[in-house]
Design an enzyme around this catalytic site. Structure first.
Site, mmCIF file in Angstrom:
data_model
loop_
_atom_site.group_PDB
_atom_site.id
_atom_site.type_symbol
_atom_site.label_atom_id
_atom_site.label_comp_id
_atom_site.label_asym_id
_atom_site.label_seq_id
_atom_site.Cartn_x
_atom_site.Cartn_y
_atom_site.Cartn_z
ATOM 1 N N SER A 129 33.212 44.903 50.697
ATOM 2 C CA SER A 129 32.845 44.987 52.114
ATOM 3 C C SER A 129 33.464 46.237 52.717
ATOM 4 O O SER A 129 34.574 46.645 52.330
ATOM 5 C CB SER A 129 33.338 43.757 52.882
ATOM 6 O OG SER A 129 33.116 43.913 54.278
ATOM 7 N N TYR A 142 39.947 38.225 55.376
ATOM 8 C CA TYR A 142 38.732 38.710 54.714
ATOM 9 C C TYR A 142 38.912 40.154 54.257
ATOM 10 O O TYR A 142 38.600 40.511 53.114
ATOM 11 C CB TYR A 142 37.544 38.590 55.664
ATOM 12 C CG TYR A 142 36.225 38.992 55.060
ATOM 13 C CD1 TYR A 142 35.571 38.155 54.165
ATOM 14 C CD2 TYR A 142 35.624 40.209 55.391
ATOM 15 C CE1 TYR A 142 34.361 38.514 53.603
ATOM 16 C CE2 TYR A 142 34.412 40.578 54.838
ATOM 17 C CZ TYR A 142 33.785 39.732 53.943
ATOM 18 O OH TYR A 142 32.580 40.095 53.386
#
Length: 267
Positions: A129, A142
Protein backbone atom coordinates in the site's frame (compact mmCIF):
# COMPACT_ATOMS: atom_id res chain seq x y z
CA UNK A 1 2.61 -22.91 -22.09
CA UNK A 2 0.02 -21.01 -20.07
CA UNK A 3 1.21 -19.55 -16.80
CA UNK A 4 -0.46 -20.72 -13.59
CA UNK A 5 -1.35 -17.91 -11.18
CA UNK A 6 -2.38 -18.04 -7.53
CA UNK A 7 -4.10 -14.96 -6.05
CA UNK A 8 -4.83 -14.85 -2.33
CA UNK A 9 -7.97 -12.92 -1.48
CA UNK A 10 -9.39 -13.46 -4.95
CA UNK A 11 -13.11 -13.33 -4.19
CA UNK A 12 -13.61 -9.55 -4.15
CA UNK A 13 -12.02 -6.16 -4.67
CA UNK A 14 -8.59 -5.85 -6.24
CA UNK A 15 -7.93 -9.61 -6.08
CA UNK A 16 -11.09 -10.44 -8.00
CA UNK A 17 -10.34 -7.77 -10.60
CA UNK A 18 -6.82 -9.09 -11.10
CA UNK A 19 -8.10 -12.66 -11.38
CA UNK A 20 -10.75 -11.79 -13.96
CA UNK A 21 -8.29 -9.71 -15.98
CA UNK A 22 -5.65 -12.44 -16.08
CA UNK A 23 -8.25 -15.15 -16.78
CA UNK A 24 -9.44 -13.16 -19.78
CA UNK A 25 -5.83 -12.83 -20.94
CA UNK A 26 -5.49 -16.63 -21.03
CA UNK A 27 -3.74 -17.34 -17.73
CA UNK A 28 -4.73 -20.33 -15.58
CA UNK A 29 -5.96 -18.52 -12.47
CA UNK A 30 -6.69 -19.85 -9.00
CA UNK A 31 -8.03 -17.51 -6.37
CA UNK A 32 -8.55 -18.07 -2.68
CA UNK A 33 -11.18 -17.17 -0.15
CA UNK A 34 -11.82 -18.16 3.44
CA UNK A 35 -15.35 -19.14 2.34
CA UNK A 36 -15.37 -19.95 -1.41
CA UNK A 37 -18.84 -21.47 -1.17
CA UNK A 38 -20.17 -17.94 -0.64
CA UNK A 39 -18.85 -16.89 -4.08
CA UNK A 40 -20.69 -19.21 -6.48
CA UNK A 41 -20.22 -17.26 -9.73
CA UNK A 42 -16.46 -16.69 -9.86
CA UNK A 43 -15.10 -17.12 -13.41
CA UNK A 44 -11.95 -18.77 -12.03
CA UNK A 45 -11.65 -21.50 -9.35
CA UNK A 46 -11.56 -20.42 -5.70
CA UNK A 47 -9.79 -22.58 -3.13
CA UNK A 48 -10.41 -22.34 0.61
CA UNK A 49 -7.48 -20.60 2.27
CA UNK A 50 -6.94 -18.54 5.40
CA UNK A 51 -3.53 -16.86 5.35
CA UNK A 52 -3.47 -17.09 9.16
CA UNK A 53 -3.55 -20.89 8.92
CA UNK A 54 -0.35 -22.58 7.69
CA UNK A 55 -2.07 -25.90 6.98
CA UNK A 56 -4.65 -24.30 4.70
CA UNK A 57 -1.87 -22.50 2.80
CA UNK A 58 0.07 -25.73 2.25
CA UNK A 59 -3.10 -27.57 1.23
CA UNK A 60 -3.96 -24.90 -1.34
CA UNK A 61 -0.49 -24.84 -2.87
CA UNK A 62 -0.37 -28.66 -3.00
CA UNK A 63 -3.74 -28.80 -4.77
CA UNK A 64 -2.67 -26.35 -7.45
CA UNK A 65 0.66 -28.08 -8.10
CA UNK A 66 -1.06 -31.47 -8.28
CA UNK A 67 -3.62 -30.08 -10.75
CA UNK A 68 -1.23 -28.12 -12.97
CA UNK A 69 2.27 -29.42 -12.32
CA UNK A 70 3.59 -25.89 -11.96
CA UNK A 71 3.04 -22.57 -10.20
CA UNK A 72 4.40 -19.56 -12.03
CA UNK A 73 2.98 -16.43 -10.40
CA UNK A 74 1.83 -15.87 -6.82
CA UNK A 75 0.04 -12.64 -5.93
CA UNK A 76 -0.12 -12.00 -2.19
CA UNK A 77 -3.23 -9.86 -2.16
CA UNK A 78 -5.21 -10.99 0.90
CA UNK A 79 -5.21 -8.27 3.52
CA UNK A 80 -7.38 -6.30 5.91
CA UNK A 81 -7.64 -2.66 6.84
CA UNK A 82 -7.62 -1.29 10.35
CA UNK A 83 -8.23 2.20 11.70
CA UNK A 84 -8.21 3.86 15.07
CA UNK A 85 -6.09 5.69 17.61
CA UNK A 86 -3.21 3.34 18.45
CA UNK A 87 -3.90 3.83 22.16
CA UNK A 88 -7.48 2.60 21.76
CA UNK A 89 -7.12 -0.30 19.30
CA UNK A 90 -7.36 -3.64 21.15
CA UNK A 91 -4.06 -5.49 21.06
CA UNK A 92 -5.74 -8.61 19.68
CA UNK A 93 -6.91 -6.59 16.66
CA UNK A 94 -3.37 -5.30 16.10
CA UNK A 95 -2.06 -8.88 16.21
CA UNK A 96 -4.78 -10.05 13.81
CA UNK A 97 -3.86 -7.31 11.35
CA UNK A 98 -0.20 -8.32 11.35
CA UNK A 99 -1.15 -12.01 11.09
CA UNK A 100 -3.13 -11.23 7.92
CA UNK A 101 -1.08 -8.48 6.30
CA UNK A 102 2.45 -9.60 7.17
CA UNK A 103 2.81 -13.10 8.62
CA UNK A 104 0.23 -14.54 6.20
CA UNK A 105 2.07 -13.39 3.08
CA UNK A 106 5.35 -14.62 4.57
CA UNK A 107 3.84 -18.09 5.09
CA UNK A 108 2.48 -18.08 1.52
CA UNK A 109 5.94 -17.25 0.18
CA UNK A 110 7.54 -19.96 2.31
CA UNK A 111 4.98 -22.46 0.96
CA UNK A 112 5.50 -21.66 -2.74
CA UNK A 113 9.27 -21.16 -2.80
CA UNK A 114 10.16 -24.90 -2.87
CA UNK A 115 8.05 -25.42 -6.01
CA UNK A 116 9.49 -22.32 -7.68
CA UNK A 117 13.00 -23.41 -6.72
CA UNK A 118 12.39 -26.80 -8.37
CA UNK A 119 11.16 -25.00 -11.49
CA UNK A 120 14.09 -22.54 -11.30
CA UNK A 121 11.56 -19.85 -12.05
CA UNK A 122 8.65 -17.98 -10.53
CA UNK A 123 7.32 -14.53 -9.73
CA UNK A 124 5.87 -13.38 -6.41
CA UNK A 125 3.99 -10.07 -6.33
CA UNK A 126 3.22 -8.66 -2.89
CA UNK A 127 0.36 -6.17 -2.78
CA UNK A 128 1.29 -3.59 -0.19
CA UNK A 129 0.00 0.00 0.00
CA UNK A 130 1.12 3.56 -0.55
CA UNK A 131 0.12 3.93 3.12
CA UNK A 132 3.03 1.60 3.92
CA UNK A 133 5.51 4.32 2.98
CA UNK A 134 4.47 6.66 5.79
CA UNK A 135 2.96 6.59 9.25
CA UNK A 136 -0.56 7.91 8.74
CA UNK A 137 -2.63 9.17 11.69
CA UNK A 138 -5.30 6.67 12.75
CA UNK A 139 -3.92 4.21 10.20
CA UNK A 140 -0.62 3.57 11.94
CA UNK A 141 -1.12 -0.19 12.37
CA UNK A 142 -2.08 -0.64 8.72
CA UNK A 143 0.85 1.51 7.59
CA UNK A 144 3.22 -0.54 9.75
CA UNK A 145 2.02 -3.96 8.54
CA UNK A 146 2.21 -2.96 4.89
CA UNK A 147 5.53 -1.16 5.33
CA UNK A 148 6.99 -4.26 6.98
CA UNK A 149 5.92 -6.38 4.00
CA UNK A 150 7.71 -3.94 1.68
CA UNK A 151 10.97 -4.46 3.61
CA UNK A 152 10.54 -8.25 3.81
CA UNK A 153 10.12 -8.28 0.03
CA UNK A 154 13.28 -6.24 -0.49
CA UNK A 155 15.29 -8.72 1.58
CA UNK A 156 13.80 -11.94 0.21
CA UNK A 157 14.13 -10.70 -3.36
CA UNK A 158 17.94 -10.64 -2.93
CA UNK A 159 17.98 -14.03 -1.21
CA UNK A 160 16.24 -15.87 -4.08
CA UNK A 161 17.35 -13.97 -7.16
CA UNK A 162 20.26 -16.35 -7.89
CA UNK A 163 17.87 -19.31 -8.21
CA UNK A 164 15.67 -17.64 -10.81
CA UNK A 165 12.83 -16.42 -8.59
CA UNK A 166 11.66 -12.83 -8.87
CA UNK A 167 9.81 -10.87 -6.18
CA UNK A 168 8.33 -7.39 -6.31
CA UNK A 169 6.08 -5.03 -4.37
CA UNK A 170 3.06 -3.27 -5.82
CA UNK A 171 1.69 -0.47 -3.65
CA UNK A 172 -1.82 0.67 -4.61
CA UNK A 173 -3.39 3.93 -3.58
CA UNK A 174 -7.15 4.27 -3.07
CA UNK A 175 -9.31 2.07 -5.29
CA UNK A 176 -13.08 1.81 -5.37
CA UNK A 177 -13.51 -1.54 -3.59
CA UNK A 178 -15.33 -2.88 -0.54
CA UNK A 179 -12.21 -2.70 1.67
CA UNK A 180 -13.79 -0.10 3.95
CA UNK A 181 -16.64 -2.48 4.75
CA UNK A 182 -14.23 -5.23 5.82
CA UNK A 183 -11.87 -2.97 7.71
CA UNK A 184 -11.66 -3.08 11.49
CA UNK A 185 -12.72 0.30 12.83
CA UNK A 186 -11.91 1.07 16.44
CA UNK A 187 -15.09 2.71 17.77
CA UNK A 188 -15.26 6.47 18.11
CA UNK A 189 -15.48 6.77 21.89
CA UNK A 190 -17.58 9.56 23.35
CA UNK A 191 -15.48 11.83 25.51
CA UNK A 192 -12.20 10.37 24.23
CA UNK A 193 -9.33 12.75 23.47
CA UNK A 194 -9.51 11.34 19.93
CA UNK A 195 -13.29 11.53 19.44
CA UNK A 196 -13.42 14.53 17.10
CA UNK A 197 -10.17 14.16 15.10
CA UNK A 198 -10.54 10.40 14.66
CA UNK A 199 -14.22 10.71 13.71
CA UNK A 200 -13.38 13.30 11.07
CA UNK A 201 -10.45 11.29 9.73
CA UNK A 202 -12.62 8.18 9.46
CA UNK A 203 -15.11 10.02 7.24
CA UNK A 204 -12.26 11.35 5.12
CA UNK A 205 -10.73 7.88 4.62
CA UNK A 206 -14.04 6.31 3.60
CA UNK A 207 -14.69 9.08 1.08
CA UNK A 208 -11.26 8.45 -0.50
CA UNK A 209 -12.10 4.76 -1.02
CA UNK A 210 -15.55 5.56 -2.41
CA UNK A 211 -14.03 7.94 -4.97
CA UNK A 212 -11.02 5.75 -5.70
CA UNK A 213 -9.75 4.52 -9.03
CA UNK A 214 -11.16 1.58 -10.98
CA UNK A 215 -9.52 -1.63 -9.65
CA UNK A 216 -9.03 -2.83 -13.23
CA UNK A 217 -6.25 -0.23 -13.47
CA UNK A 218 -4.46 -2.24 -10.82
CA UNK A 219 -5.18 -5.46 -12.72
CA UNK A 220 -3.67 -4.01 -15.91
CA UNK A 221 -0.58 -2.95 -13.97
CA UNK A 222 -0.16 -6.46 -12.54
CA UNK A 223 -0.50 -7.98 -16.01
CA UNK A 224 2.20 -5.64 -17.32
CA UNK A 225 4.54 -6.63 -14.47
CA UNK A 226 4.03 -10.34 -15.20
CA UNK A 227 5.00 -9.66 -18.82
CA UNK A 228 8.14 -7.78 -17.73
CA UNK A 229 11.41 -9.69 -18.01
CA UNK A 230 13.02 -8.09 -14.95
CA UNK A 231 10.43 -6.54 -12.58
CA UNK A 232 11.54 -3.61 -10.44
CA UNK A 233 11.71 -3.75 -6.66
CA UNK A 234 8.78 -1.37 -6.14
CA UNK A 235 5.76 -0.27 -8.15
CA UNK A 236 3.15 2.33 -7.16
CA UNK A 237 -0.30 2.37 -8.72
CA UNK A 238 -2.78 5.14 -7.98
CA UNK A 239 -3.60 8.80 -8.32
CA UNK A 240 -0.70 11.15 -9.05
CA UNK A 241 -0.81 12.97 -5.70
CA UNK A 242 -0.86 9.69 -3.76
CA UNK A 243 2.28 8.52 -5.55
CA UNK A 244 3.85 11.97 -5.31
CA UNK A 245 3.38 11.92 -1.53
CA UNK A 246 6.10 9.24 -1.41
CA UNK A 247 8.47 11.48 -3.35
CA UNK A 248 7.73 14.36 -0.98
CA UNK A 249 8.52 12.20 2.04
CA UNK A 250 11.89 11.41 0.48
CA UNK A 251 12.86 15.02 -0.17
CA UNK A 252 11.17 17.09 2.54
CA UNK A 253 12.47 17.51 6.09
CA UNK A 254 10.55 15.24 8.47
CA UNK A 255 8.92 18.08 10.38
CA UNK A 256 7.67 19.71 7.16
CA UNK A 257 6.23 16.43 5.90
CA UNK A 258 4.55 15.83 9.25
CA UNK A 259 2.94 19.29 9.11
CA UNK A 260 1.75 18.57 5.58
CA UNK A 261 0.06 15.35 6.71
CA UNK A 262 -1.50 17.00 9.75
CA UNK A 263 -2.89 19.78 7.58
CA UNK A 264 -4.30 17.21 5.16
CA UNK A 265 -6.05 15.37 7.99
CA UNK A 266 -7.00 18.64 9.72
CA UNK A 267 -5.21 17.70 12.94
Amino acid sequence: MKKVVLITGGSSGIGKSIGEYLHNKGFIVYGTSRNPEKVPHSIFPLIALDVRNKESILSCVTEIVQNEGQLDVVINNAGVGITGPIEEIPTEEIRNNFETNLFGPIEVMKAVLPQMRNQKSGLIINITSIAGYMGLPYRGIYSASKGALELITEALRMEVKSIGIQITNVAPGDFATNIAAGRYHAPVIKGSAYEVPYGNTLKEMDSHVDSGSNPYEMAAAIHAIIQTKSPKVHYKVGAFMQKFSIVLKRILPDIIYEKMLMNHYKL
